[in-house]
Design an enzyme around this catalytic site. Structure first.
Site, PDB file in Angstrom:
ATOM      1  N   ASP A 133      -5.764  -7.887  14.585  1.00  0.00           N
ATOM      2  CA  ASP A 133      -5.286  -9.212  14.966  1.00  0.00           C
ATOM      3  C   ASP A 133      -5.965  -9.710  16.246  1.00  0.00           C
ATOM      4  OD1 ASP A 133      -4.087  -7.227  16.475  1.00  0.00           O
ATOM      5  OD2 ASP A 133      -2.039  -7.769  15.962  1.00  0.00           O
ATOM      6  N   ASP A 150       0.820  -1.214   0.000  1.00  0.00           N
ATOM      7  CA  ASP A 150       0.000   0.000   0.000  1.00  0.00           C
ATOM      8  C   ASP A 150       0.855   1.266   0.000  1.00  0.00           C
ATOM      9  OD1 ASP A 150      -2.364  -1.400   0.010  1.00  0.00           O
ATOM     10  OD2 ASP A 150      -2.758  -1.162   2.150  1.00  0.00           O
TER      11      ASP A 150
END
Length: 489
Positions: free
Chosen positions: A234, A85
């Site tokens: 996460d 990105d």
């Protein structure tokens, strides 16, 4: 005033109870050390996708790709996704590296999204839709997986079809770089060797740490996939998977070296993101946890786990309350003894981690008070993160500066440093007042607050000095970790 005294005492009791919880984890970790992680012997290796989320990390990406293409795994059962990105020169570097390794025959591909929606979670979800792997390994840009990583981790997942993910232990590339990195290494060692070992062995909720782990794709999809409404995607996915009936196991005998933020501002930024993301996950999932069929003790532990950063908020409140109480001798703080007993778990937890990992562990214990001072100084910034999370205030996902970018220092001044400086003066004034009134038991705590906030304020209000050693150059050689003990690499 009696109400304030009761609040001060109540906060002290809560902190003491949390310290007892840490003591229980210490005991469970000693028991868990002796429990080997089961592994299967696969006749054929399953297909694995390795995902590498990258954002403007040109100083470390070459080292990462070099390590990943060197993974010892059948190439026809492996694909490597570079999820880039980047908006700076990293993008061109990554493109050149991927083309280079493709020409050499490695199963690697570059995936770039039209936008950066969802940050890291969005990138992982984007790659997952195109992945062919039954298992998904994930590495952040500053990690260097050893060649045998997959062949040691995949058998753990194959041993039990209910295991959603296997998390390896984080090692440290630059722990000896400065007193700041040594303190962070100590904190991470305690998290993995005490916290994660205890949870995994006792069947308690275990969190994937965002890097150096392997997921079963079926579990990701069954849990609802990667979601982008927290800064700790996460942790969020870990709990959703376990609430859906899956397990996560920690694998302490597999270590993956990674970089530690080399400056205090970088560490502060990382802690702000972790504190806010963890609190967002608490806010998102706590009611679901208490409505689940988990036994009550497991729900309590999950609450303490996700609410761990609330201890920072309680510490700030305790300091604020101590000022008015010290002005009234009848209502002098009664929390010093209670809090002091609880703090005994701190050196125990860190000492156990060092004893498990390093032959020269007694020489490393001097870092414990350093970490205690730094941690106390960050409580104000983390309290801000907690309040923002509870109020539902959004913020951009800020990647922790890595490598040369972090070593050059942070040019921006953090305005919260002025508040930290004011708190340092406030704590110093209270220290003098406590000493003047003969409250010797309170003086060390208040002095620690003054010192901690003063140090952090100094770093917040001035650019970080250049790091003493830039170990994170893309071509820097990887040094062997100086550890042995029960958890060899």
């Amino acid at each position: 005033m009696k109400l304030m005294a009761a609040a001060s005492l109540g906060i002290s009791v809560l902190l003491f109870l949390y310290a007892l919880y840490v003591l229980i984890l210490c005991g469970l970790s000693l028991w868990g050390r002796r429990r080997p992680v089961p592994r299967a012997n696969p006749s054929t290796w399953p297909f694995v996708t390795v995902q590498l989320p990258i954002y403007n990390e040109g100083s470390v990406v070459e080292r990462l790709l070099q390590a990943v293409v060197a993974l010892d795994y059948p190439p026809d059962r492996l694909e490597i996704q570079v999820l880039d990105d980047s908006t700076d020169e990293t993008a061109q570097l990554v493109k050149q590296l991927v083309v280079h390794y493709q020409a050499l025959g490695y199963p690697i591909e570059l995936l770039r999204r039209p936008n950066r929606n969802g940050y890291k979670a969005g990138a992982l979800a984007y790659g997952l839709r195109r992945a062919r792997g039954e298992f998904i390994a994930i590495f952040d840009a500053d990690f260097v997986p050893p060649p045998d990583f997959l062949k040691r981790m995949i058998p753990v997942l194959l041993a039990d079809p209910t295991i959603a993910a296997a998390q390896a232990r984080w090692d440290h590339l630059n722990a000896s770089q400065s007193w700041i990195t040594r303190a962070q290494a100590l904190m991470l060692d305690a998290h993995f060797i005490v916290d994660q070992v205890a949870r995994s062995a006792a069947g308690l909720p275990v969190n994937f740490n965002g890097s150096a782990g392997v997921w079963r794709r079926e579990a990701i999809e069954a849990a609802g996939g990667w979601e982008t409404d927290t800064l700790t995607e996460d942790l969020d996915l870990s709990y959703r998977a376990q609430l859906a009936g899956w397990r996560i196991v920690f694998v302490p005998d597999v270590a993956v070296p990674g970089e530690i933020p080399p400056t205090l501002p970088a560490f502060k930024s990382q802690q702000f993101r972790w504190a806010k993301g963890t609190t967002q996950t608490f806010r998102k999932l706590i009611s679901r946890i208490w409505r689940s069929r988990w036994p009550w003790w497991k729900r309590v532990v999950a609450t303490l786990h996700l609410g761990g950063y609330f201890t920072h908020l309680l510490g700030v409140l305790l300091l604020l309350l101590s000022g008015p109480l010290l002005r009234h001798p009848v209502e002098r703080p009664k929390w010093a003894v209670i809090l002091g007993l609880g703090l005994l778990t701190v050196p125990l937890m860190y000492g156990l981690s060092q004893q498990a990992l390093y032959p020269d562990w007694p020489r490393r214990l001097w870092v414990i008070p350093v970490l205690f001072v730094i941690g106390t100084g960050l409580t104000l910034s983390n309290t801000r993160a907690i309040i923002e999370a509870l109020l539902g205030l959004p913020s951009e996902f800020q990647r922790t500066p890595k490598g040369e970018r972090a070593a050059r220092g942070e040019p921006e001044m953090d305005p919260i440093g002025w508040i930290e400086g004011a708190f340092a003066l406030y704590a110093l004034l209270l220290t003098w007042r406590a000493w003047h009134h003969g409250l010797d038991g309170v003086v060390p705590f208040l002095l620690c607050y003054a010192l901690s906030y003063g140090i952090v304020a100094g770093f917040s209000l001035s650019p970080a000095p250049p790091a003493r050693e830039a170990v994170s150059s893309a071509r820097a050689p990887l040094k062997e970790a100086d550890r042995s003990g029960p958890f060899p690499r």
